[in-house]
Design an enzyme around this catalytic site. Structure first.
Site, PDB file in Angstrom:
ATOM      1  N   HIS A 136       0.800  -1.235   0.000  1.00  0.00           N
ATOM      2  CA  HIS A 136       0.000   0.000   0.000  1.00  0.00           C
ATOM      3  C   HIS A 136       0.829   1.279   0.000  1.00  0.00           C
ATOM      4  O   HIS A 136       0.295   2.356   0.312  1.00  0.00           O
ATOM      5  CB  HIS A 136      -0.951   0.036   1.209  1.00  0.00           C
ATOM      6  CG  HIS A 136      -2.116  -0.907   1.091  1.00  0.00           C
ATOM      7  ND1 HIS A 136      -2.002  -2.247   1.313  1.00  0.00           N
ATOM      8  CD2 HIS A 136      -3.425  -0.680   0.789  1.00  0.00           C
ATOM      9  CE1 HIS A 136      -3.188  -2.825   1.156  1.00  0.00           C
ATOM     10  NE2 HIS A 136      -4.066  -1.907   0.829  1.00  0.00           N
ATOM     11  N   GLY A 187      -0.335  -2.301  -5.999  1.00  0.00           N
ATOM     12  CA  GLY A 187      -1.248  -3.396  -5.708  1.00  0.00           C
ATOM     13  C   GLY A 187      -2.654  -2.879  -5.497  1.00  0.00           C
ATOM     14  O   GLY A 187      -3.631  -3.506  -5.892  1.00  0.00           O
ATOM     15  N   HIS A 188      -2.770  -1.728  -4.844  1.00  0.00           N
ATOM     16  CA  HIS A 188      -4.071  -1.067  -4.648  1.00  0.00           C
ATOM     17  C   HIS A 188      -4.052   0.242  -5.430  1.00  0.00           C
ATOM     18  O   HIS A 188      -3.430   1.212  -5.020  1.00  0.00           O
ATOM     19  CB  HIS A 188      -4.317  -0.783  -3.168  1.00  0.00           C
ATOM     20  CG  HIS A 188      -5.726  -0.394  -2.850  1.00  0.00           C
ATOM     21  ND1 HIS A 188      -6.444   0.526  -3.592  1.00  0.00           N
ATOM     22  CD2 HIS A 188      -6.577  -0.808  -1.870  1.00  0.00           C
ATOM     23  CE1 HIS A 188      -7.645   0.677  -3.086  1.00  0.00           C
ATOM     24  NE2 HIS A 188      -7.757  -0.126  -2.037  1.00  0.00           N
ATOM     25  N   HIS A 264     -11.258  -7.059  -6.170  1.00  0.00           N
ATOM     26  CA  HIS A 264     -11.577  -6.136  -5.085  1.00  0.00           C
ATOM     27  C   HIS A 264     -12.233  -4.887  -5.670  1.00  0.00           C
ATOM     28  O   HIS A 264     -11.666  -4.203  -6.523  1.00  0.00           O
ATOM     29  CB  HIS A 264     -10.280  -5.781  -4.362  1.00  0.00           C
ATOM     30  CG  HIS A 264     -10.443  -4.955  -3.137  1.00  0.00           C
ATOM     31  ND1 HIS A 264     -10.455  -3.576  -3.168  1.00  0.00           N
ATOM     32  CD2 HIS A 264     -10.587  -5.297  -1.829  1.00  0.00           C
ATOM     33  CE1 HIS A 264     -10.594  -3.107  -1.938  1.00  0.00           C
ATOM     34  NE2 HIS A 264     -10.682  -4.132  -1.102  1.00  0.00           N
ATOM     35  N   GLU A 316     -13.763  -8.813  -0.588  1.00  0.00           N
ATOM     36  CA  GLU A 316     -14.489  -7.546  -0.798  1.00  0.00           C
ATOM     37  C   GLU A 316     -14.668  -7.285  -2.288  1.00  0.00           C
ATOM     38  O   GLU A 316     -14.377  -6.209  -2.786  1.00  0.00           O
ATOM     39  CB  GLU A 316     -13.724  -6.404  -0.121  1.00  0.00           C
ATOM     40  CG  GLU A 316     -13.465  -6.656   1.356  1.00  0.00           C
ATOM     41  CD  GLU A 316     -12.513  -5.655   1.979  1.00  0.00           C
ATOM     42  OE1 GLU A 316     -11.788  -4.969   1.232  1.00  0.00           O
ATOM     43  OE2 GLU A 316     -12.498  -5.537   3.209  1.00  0.00           O
ATOM     44  N   GLU A 332     -19.161  -2.409   0.198  1.00  0.00           N
ATOM     45  CA  GLU A 332     -18.397  -1.469   1.012  1.00  0.00           C
ATOM     46  C   GLU A 332     -18.732  -0.021   0.653  1.00  0.00           C
ATOM     47  O   GLU A 332     -18.871   0.329  -0.520  1.00  0.00           O
ATOM     48  CB  GLU A 332     -16.904  -1.726   0.813  1.00  0.00           C
ATOM     49  CG  GLU A 332     -16.001  -0.861   1.657  1.00  0.00           C
ATOM     50  CD  GLU A 332     -14.534  -1.157   1.429  1.00  0.00           C
ATOM     51  OE1 GLU A 332     -13.707  -0.301   1.800  1.00  0.00           O
ATOM     52  OE2 GLU A 332     -14.202  -2.221   0.883  1.00  0.00           O
ATOM     53  N   CYS A 412     -11.184   3.264   6.315  1.00  0.00           N
ATOM     54  CA  CYS A 412     -11.229   3.998   5.054  1.00  0.00           C
ATOM     55  C   CYS A 412     -12.597   4.606   4.781  1.00  0.00           C
ATOM     56  O   CYS A 412     -12.705   5.667   4.168  1.00  0.00           O
ATOM     57  CB  CYS A 412     -10.812   3.090   3.897  1.00  0.00           C
ATOM     58  SG  CYS A 412     -11.680   1.520   3.842  1.00  0.00           S
ATOM     59  N   CYS A 413     -13.674   3.952   5.244  1.00  0.00           N
ATOM     60  CA  CYS A 413     -15.018   4.389   4.856  1.00  0.00           C
ATOM     61  C   CYS A 413     -15.477   5.699   5.501  1.00  0.00           C
ATOM     62  O   CYS A 413     -15.990   6.576   4.793  1.00  0.00           O
ATOM     63  CB  CYS A 413     -16.022   3.277   5.129  1.00  0.00           C
ATOM     64  SG  CYS A 413     -15.784   1.829   4.062  1.00  0.00           S
TER      65      CYS A 413
END
Length: 648
Positions: A136, A187-188, A264, A316, A332, A412-413
Site C-alpha cells: 500500500h 497493488g491497490h 476487489h 471484498e 463497502e 477507510c469508509c
C-alpha cells in the site's frame, strides 16, 4: 471535445441550501471532522485506536515508539485533510484549518530527505517498494496527493503541495521502463488518479506520464507481482492474500483486454477512474470504449439497486454476472464512493446522463446509509437484508454489523463518506466554455463563466419528494448566448419544460435538455420531472430476487424495517396492484417521506412448532410502512429488507 472539456464546478462558487442534504453536509463541519480529528489522535473512548497522528510524530522524530495500525494508516490523516479542504471551500473554519496546518507540519517533518513519505516503512525500516502487491505504499501516496491538491485549491497554502510534489518527483525517478527503475505498479490503485490531479494543478507532465505508465503496464505478461517475495514465498502482511489470484487487483491481464469487472471492488473503481482520467487527458477513444465496457458490466450485471458493489465479503469483491445476494453481500461504502467517482468521470468523457443516474443512485442510498445522523457511527458493509439474531449467531455473516460502528481499525469508509459529502458540489454542476450542466437536483446556487461572461444559477427544488425544479438564470451581461443543460433522469417519463412561464418542447439528447438561447437577467426555467413511487424488479437471472420487488421514488430505494412492521419481514407479500400511499414522518431523521403499502403476511399465530409439515401457511391482510434505505438502523437494531415478495 478537445479544447472544450468539461470541468467540475469550483466548490468556492457552489452554495448548497437543501433541506434534505444540509442535515448531512452540516454534520461534516459540525460533528464528523472534529470527531474524526479526535479519532486519529486516539482521544475517543471506546473506539479502536488509529495511531495515525502518533505514527507521524514518531516518523518525524518528535517521540519514540513503534509503528502501530495498518500499513496504510497514514491515509486516515490524508482523507481527513481532503475532507477538511473541501469543507473550507464553504467555510474557513479557523479551528479546523489550524488542526489541518498542524497535521501538515507533522507530515512534512516525517518526509525523508529524498522525498519518500510513509510512516510504516520509515519507522519499521522495512525495504521500500519490496511488496507492491499488498504494501500500500503507492495507495497511501495517492491519498496524500489528493489531500494536498484539495488543500491548495481551498486555501492557497503550498506546504503540503510542495511535500507531495517532492514525493511525486521521487516516484518518477523510481518507477518506469528504464533500466535500474522498478517496472511495477500499485497493488491497490489510487496513486494513478491522484497523479492526474497533481498534473492538472501543476502542469507537470511527468506526473501524467507516470499515471499512464502504471495503467498501461498493469497486467503485462509476466505479471510484476509474481516476482515479489510475498507471492513467491508466501510472506504476506495480510494472510488472506494467499487465497487471491491476480484478478483480485486487476493485474491478471492488460487492462485493455479486460471485459468484466473483477476482484476487489474499491481497487477496481479507483483504477477505472484513473483510466477515465487518462482517456480524458489524451482523448484516447479506445481507452474510452474500454471504460464504457467495464462500466456497463458493473452497472448492468454486478451492481445492487442501491448503487453498491461487492457481492462477496471474502476479498471484498465482484463475483459473477447477476450474482447479487442480499444478506451476505459486502457492498463497502468506499466502493460506492469509487463507483460515483468513476461514473462522474464517464459523464465528463461522454456527456451522457446515464452516468449521472448512477452517481445519483449511489449518493442517495449507500453513501447516506453508511453514516448515522449523530455523525459518529458508520457502516462499512451495506447489506440489503438483515436479521440480527441470524447475523449474530451465524459466522457466515461475521462481516455484517447490525448497528453502525463508532470506528474501525481499517477506517477507510468514514473519511471517504466525509470527503464525498463535503465535495458534493462537484457532482451537482459541471461546465465547459459555453454550457452549464445541471446534473443533480439539490437546492443550491452556482457561479461560472460561460461564453465570456459570468453567470449565476439558482436551483430551487424539493427533490425527490417533488419533481419540480426551478432554475433562475442571471448572466452579468444580458443578451449573451450560452447553453443550460438539464439532466432528465432515465426513470422520468414525460418531463415538462417551461421557460419564463411558456411551455417549450425540447427533445433530450443523451439524457439532457440543451437550452441554448440569448439569456437575460431573471430568466426562469422550470422542469417538471415525473417522480412517482414505482415498483422495480430484477432481471430474472438474479436468482435471489425472483418473485420479488423493490420500491423506489426517483433515485431513492425504500426498505421495510422491523420497528415499523414487526419481525419476519421475509413473510411480507406486497400487492403491487395497489399504488403506494405517501406518508410524511416528521420524527424520522428530522422529517422523511415514507410510503404505505398494501399486502399480506404469514400469520405466525397459526403456525405450529413442527419444523416440517404439509400444511400451507396462513396469510392475513397487512399494511406496511416503507422508509428510505438510507434511513435504516437509525431507530435501533432490527430486521430490514429491500427486496419484498410480490403478490401474484
Amino acid at each position: 471535445m478537445e479544447g472544450n472539456k468539461l470541468t467540475d464546478a469550483n466548490l468556492k462558487h457552489v452554495a448548497i441550501q437543501d433541506s434534505f442534504w444540509d442535515k448531512y453536509i452540516d454534520l461534516v463541519d459540525e460533528v464528523i471532522l472534529p470527531f474524526q480529528w479526535d479519532l486519529i489522535n486516539d482521544r475517543v473512548e471506546g473506539a479502536e485506536k488509529s495511531y495515525c497522528i502518533r505514527n507521524f510524530r514518531i516518523a518525524g522524530g518528535e517521540e519514540a515508539g513503534e509503528h502501530k495500525g495498518m500499513v496504510f494508516q497514514d491515509t486516515d490523516a490524508a482523507k481527513w485533510l481532503e475532507a477538511v479542504a473541501f469543507s473550507l471551500n464553504k467555510n474557513r473554519n479557523q479551528k479546523l484549518e489550524k488542526a489541518a496546518d498542524q497535521t501538515i507540519d507533522l507530515i512534512a517533518a516525517a518526509q525523508c530527505e529524498d522525498g519518500y513519505l510513509n510512516t510504516y516503512y520509515t519507522i519499521t525500516g522495512n525495504k521500500r517498494w519490496s511488496d507492491l502487491f499488498e504494501g500500500h505504499e503507492l495507495y497511501t501516496a495517492g491519498h496524500m496527493i489528493e489531500a494536498a491538491v484539495a488543500y491548495y485549491q481551498a486555501t492557497g497554502k503550498r506546504k503540503l503541495l510542495d511535500v507531495v510534489c517532492k514525493f511525486a518527483d521521487y516516484l518518477c525517478l523510481v518507477f518506469g521502463p528504464e533500466e535500474g527503475k522498478i517496472h511495477g505498479y500499485p497493488g491497490h490503485p489510487e496513486v494513478e488518479l491522484a497523479l492526474v490531479k497533481l498534473y492538472r494543478i501543476t502542469g507537470n507532465r511527468n506526473y501524467l506520464w507516470l499515471a499512464d505508465y502504471f495503467v498501461r503496464t498493469r497486467g503485462e505478461n509476466p505479471c510484476y507481482f509474481l516476482n515479489e517475495d510475498c507471492i513467491k514465498n508466501g510472506n504476506y502482511i495480510f494472510p488472506e492474500f494467499k487465497d487471491f489470484d491476480l484478478d483480485y487487483n486487476q493485474s491478471h491481464m492488460p487492462l485493455r483486454q479486460q471485459q468484466t469487472a473483477e476482484g476487489h471492488c474499491v481497487r477496481a473503481v479507483y483504477l477505472y477512474s484513473a483510466m477515465a482520467d487518462l482517456a480524458y487527458e489524451y482523448q484516447d477513444e479506445s481507452l474510452i470504449r474500454q471504460c464504457e465496457t467495464l462500466w456497463d458490466n458493473i452497472v448492468n450485471r454486478r451492481m445492487y439497486i442501491t448503487g453498491s458493489i461487492g457481492s462477496a465479503s471474502y476479498g471484498e469483491r465482484f463475483t459473477g454476472d447477476y450474482d447479487l445476494p442480499n444478506d451476505t453481500n459486502y457492498s463497502e461504502s468506499c466502493a460506492t464512493v469509487g463507483l460515483a467517482m468513476f461514473s462522474n468521470r464517464m459523464f465528463h468523457l461522454t456527456r451522457d446522463g446515464k452516468y449521472m443516474d448512477i452517481v445519483e443512485k449511489a449518493l442517495y442510498n449507500t453513501l447516506l446509509a453508511g453514516i448515522a445522523m449523530d455523525g459518529k457511527h458508520f457502516f462499512y458493509v451495506n447489506p440489503l437484508e438483515v436479521v440480527p439474531d441470524t447475523v449474530k449467531k451465524n459466522p457466515t455473516y461475521r462481516h455484517v454489523k447490525t448497528t453502525r460502528q463508532l470506528w474501525f481499525g481499517v477506517a477507510c469508509c468514514p473519511p471517504n463518506i466525509a470527503r464525498t459529502l463535503a465535495s458534493l458540489g462537484n457532482y451537482i454542476y459541471a461546465s465547459d466554455k459555453n454550457t452549464l450542466y445541471v446534473n443533480l437536483f439539490i437546492q443550491s446556487s452556482a457561479e461560472c463563466q460561460l461564453s465570456g461572461t459570468g453567470v449565476s444559477v439558482r436551483q430551487e427544488c424539493d427533490y425527490p419528494a417533488s419533481g419540480t425544479v426551478t432554475l433562475s438564470v442571471n448572466p452579468q451581461e444580458e443578451g449573451r448566448e450560452f447553453t443550460l443543460a438539464v439532466r432528465i433522469p432515465s426513470y422520468s417519463r414525460g418531463a415538462v419544460l417551461k421557460i419564463n412561464g411558456r411551455e417549450e418542447t425540447v427533445q433530450p439528447e443523451k439524457g439532457y435538455l440543451y437550452l441554448k438561447r440569448m439569456w437575460e437577467k431573471g430568466d426562469v426555467v422550470v422542469v417538471e420531472l415525473n417522480v412517482p413511487f414505482r415498483y422495480v424488479r430484477s432481471n430474472p437471472r438474479v436468482r435471489h430476487n425472483i418473485g420479488k420487488v423493490s420500491l423506489m421514488k426517483g433515485p431513492v430505494v425504500y426498505c421495510l424495517e422491523e420497528v415499523d412492521n414487526g419481525n419476519y419481514l421475509s413473510a411480507a407479500v406486497i400487492d403491487t396492484r395497489v399504488e403506494p400511499e405517501e406518508e410524511y414522518d416528521h420524527e424520522l431523521l428530522k422529517g422523511t417521506l415514507c410510503a404505505r403499502l398494501k399486502g399480506v403476511r404469514i400469520d405466525y399465530g397459526k403456525a405450529g412448532d413442527s419444523l416440517y409439515g404439509e400444511e400451507k401457511p396462513v396469510y392475513k391482510e397487512a399494511d406496511f410502512k416503507a422508509v428510505p434505505y438510507s434511513c435504516w438502523n437509525n431507530r435501533g437494531e432490527g430486521e430490514m429488507i429491500v427486496w419484498m415478495r410480490e403478490k401474484e
